[in-house]
Design an enzyme around this catalytic site. Structure first.
Site, PDB file in Angstrom:
ATOM      1  N   ASP A 168      -0.694  -0.570  -9.748  1.00  0.00           N
ATOM      2  CA  ASP A 168      -1.070  -1.964  -9.529  1.00  0.00           C
ATOM      3  C   ASP A 168      -1.137  -2.655 -10.883  1.00  0.00           C
ATOM      4  O   ASP A 168      -1.831  -2.183 -11.802  1.00  0.00           O
ATOM      5  CB  ASP A 168      -2.437  -2.053  -8.854  1.00  0.00           C
ATOM      6  CG  ASP A 168      -2.347  -1.925  -7.345  1.00  0.00           C
ATOM      7  OD1 ASP A 168      -1.300  -2.262  -6.781  1.00  0.00           O
ATOM      8  OD2 ASP A 168      -3.340  -1.470  -6.732  1.00  0.00           O
ATOM      9  N   GLU A 202       0.825  -1.207   0.000  1.00  0.00           N
ATOM     10  CA  GLU A 202       0.000   0.000   0.000  1.00  0.00           C
ATOM     11  C   GLU A 202       0.865   1.266   0.000  1.00  0.00           C
ATOM     12  O   GLU A 202       0.400   2.336   0.371  1.00  0.00           O
ATOM     13  CB  GLU A 202      -0.969   0.026   1.191  1.00  0.00           C
ATOM     14  CG  GLU A 202      -1.616  -1.302   1.528  1.00  0.00           C
ATOM     15  CD  GLU A 202      -2.385  -1.937   0.374  1.00  0.00           C
ATOM     16  OE1 GLU A 202      -2.580  -1.282  -0.656  1.00  0.00           O
ATOM     17  OE2 GLU A 202      -2.794  -3.103   0.503  1.00  0.00           O
TER      18      GLU A 202
END
Length: 544
Positions: A347, A188
């Site tokens: 991502d 994250e």
């Protein structure tokens, strides 16, 4: 053309560890199968083809340890081949069903041919696409990074978990890819002050943070377009907000173009249940990957997907992206002494899963930046440091790339209940590791499995799923399952009554990190300790 600056593409490949040998088919395993089909095999196909063409490209690819573990797991490899066979059969059924339909028949054929091509590619590499990535790293086209062992949100774990999470990841990476990772994708993009000391000890030289972290750096705001050296040979790189908006923004980003494929229309929902049921993993409707419509507009009305229209948009969007980077670099290079670096971390599953044309878009970008006709050259964080240094000294505060730049996604009323249990388990793991500095036999097995269960419970995915409200039941069950197994195993150690049958079952069900070493939780652990004992030292254990 003279190079004025650099663009660095950083892709983060990750999935939670989902493996269920207790059943022949499990719905959540399809997350992995779909990611392979839609993202990782298309990436691999592209990268190998560009290398064969002699294109001098380079990018950074972070492979999380859970993803690497699943990619090298024989059970999941076998199940993935069965999944591909089932989807290829669906493709053939679809070709028959849509025969004579000028809009849908070509799409059914396109999907079936892609599935067959990717199946062949997968088998060509012995079902080990990590070997293809290893080859691409050896040829200088990929810089491979790791992440924490189970993608734990490190700022919300105790520091006692940092070393086991990071060292286990580094050791697995070396075993699978044959080389040590130069950098790490902090899960994250969550940075906590002090973690750079551990990264330095493990040989990790760089990581990525959100741009807000650089804006709040001290003693002064940091430059987004060069690394910031935090000490110990470890540098942070900031995410460029402009390239993030161009790809991520749901309103203005490229993936929302009306000619791209519509994600939310799938035959798994559109066609009669009895027809699609044989191709589903469970009793409920689900995506199959056979999607026949383009985005069309903001409303519910959708028109048939036209691949040639999408290809045209890929070309125009990749041209636009390169033009914007050249203008951006032209401006930035007048503001700083060193060549500016625009870093774009994403991502990986955005490209291919959510944005069907994403892998083709990335291929178009690599071709455009590597053709020698641009003032912006491709690089990686590792190469930039080698050529231009680690950057000025500075410090960072806590930050993530989540909502508002902090940690609300991973601790909030939907998931905050997990942390008191995780922290209690961390304390017990440390106590046991220090009580048994050199365990052997079944005690060692039990301690290693307890460490696995704790790590798996720490996955940031479970808290994220609880917050987003998707498969909440599954995330909750997984969190509780790992914690319950942890306490069952650790109690058996304390009581001197290890149930070998139950331990073997846990090892069979959750075999991630076969070389995991529980001693990483021992704060005084030294690798040259030579004494062996299954008797505990006089160290206080955590009782609950």
């Amino acid at each position: 053309m003279k190079v004025k600056g650099y663009w660095a593409l950083v892709l983060h490949g990750h999935l939670p560890y989902v493996r269920h040998p207790e059943l022949p088919e499990y719905l959540e395993e399809r997350w992995f199968f779909e990611a392979l089909t839609e993202c990782y095999l298309p990436f691999t196909d592209t990268w190998l083809r560009l290398r064969a063409e002699g294109l001098s490209y380079r990018l950074t690819f972070s492979v999380s340890p859970p993803l690497a573990a699943m990619l090298t797991d024989a059970l999941l490899q076998d199940r993935y081949l069965r999944y591909l066979d089932k989807m290829i059969l669906l493709g053939k059924e679809e070709e028959q069903r849509t025969e004579g339909d000028d809009d849908f028949a070509p799409l059914a054929k396109m999907y079936r041919e892609k599935l067959e091509r990717f199946r062949q590619l997968y088998q060509d590499w012995g079902c080990q696409i990590t070997e293809a990535w290893r080859s691409l790293a050896q040829s200088g086209h990929l810089d491979l990074w790791t992440s924490s062992a189970t993608h734990a949100f490190l700022p919300y774990a105790s520091e006692a978990s940092w070393r086991p999470q990071i060292r286990t990841a580094v050791e697995q990476h070396k075993k699978i890819f044959g080389i040590a990772p130069h950098g790490i994708w902090l899960p994250e993009c969550a940075y906590q002050p002090g973690i750079e000391r551990l990264l330095s000890q493990e040989g990790l030289k760089c990581f990525v943070v959100d741009h807000g972290a650089f804006q709040r750096a001290y003693p002064e705001e940091a430059n987004l377009y060069e690394p910031l050296h935090l000490g110990g040979g470890v540098s942070a790189f900031a995410r460029d907000p402009e390239t993030s908006r161009q790809v991520w923004d749901k309103n203005s980003g490229y993936p929302g173009d009306y000619d791209y494929r519509e994600f939310y229309r799938d035959i798994g929902y559109d066609l009669p249940y009895d027809y699609v049921a044989p191709f589903l993993a469970g009793p409920d409707r689900a995506d199959t990957g056979f999607k026949y419509y383009r985005i069309t507009g903001s409303g519910d009305h959708k028109e048939p997907y036209k691949p040639d229209w999408a290809t045209s948009k890929i070309n125009s969007h990749s041209d636009n992206f390169r033009f914007n980077r050249e203008v951006q670099i032209e401006f930035l290079q007048e503001q700083q002494n060193k060549p500016p670096l625009v870093l774009s971390p994403y991502d990986a599953e955005l490209f291919g899963h959510w944005w069907y044309e994403g892998p083709e878009f990335l291929e178009a970008l690599l071709r455009r930046f590597a053709d020698g006709q641009s003032s912006v050259s491709l690089t990686t964080p590792r190469r930039y440091i080698e050529e231009h240094g680690q950057g000025p000294e500075g410090r960072l505060h806590f930050s993530t790339w989540g909502e508002e730049g902090f940690g609300k996604v991973w601790v909030n009323p939907t998931n905050d209940w997990i942390y008191r249990h995780l922290h209690q388990a961390e304390k017990e793991m440390v106590a046991l590791a220090e009580a048994y500095p050199q365990a052997q036999g079944d005690v060692k097995r039990a301690l290693n499995q307890a460490a696995r269960e704790l790590m798996l419970a720490q996955s940031s995915d479970w808290a994220f799923i609880m917050y987003t409200g998707t498969t909440v039941d599954y995330a909750t069950v997984r969190t509780k399952e790992h914690l319950e197994l942890f306490w069952k195993i650790t109690r058996s150690i304390r009581e001197g009554s290890i149930n070998v049958i139950e331990l073997s079952k846990a090892e069979w069900k959750h075999p991630i990190f076969p070389d995991l070493d529980y001693r990483y939780y021992n704060r005084t652990y030294k690798e040259n300790i030579s004494s062996h004992s299954d008797k505990p030292r006089q160290v206080a254990l955590t009782l609950i």
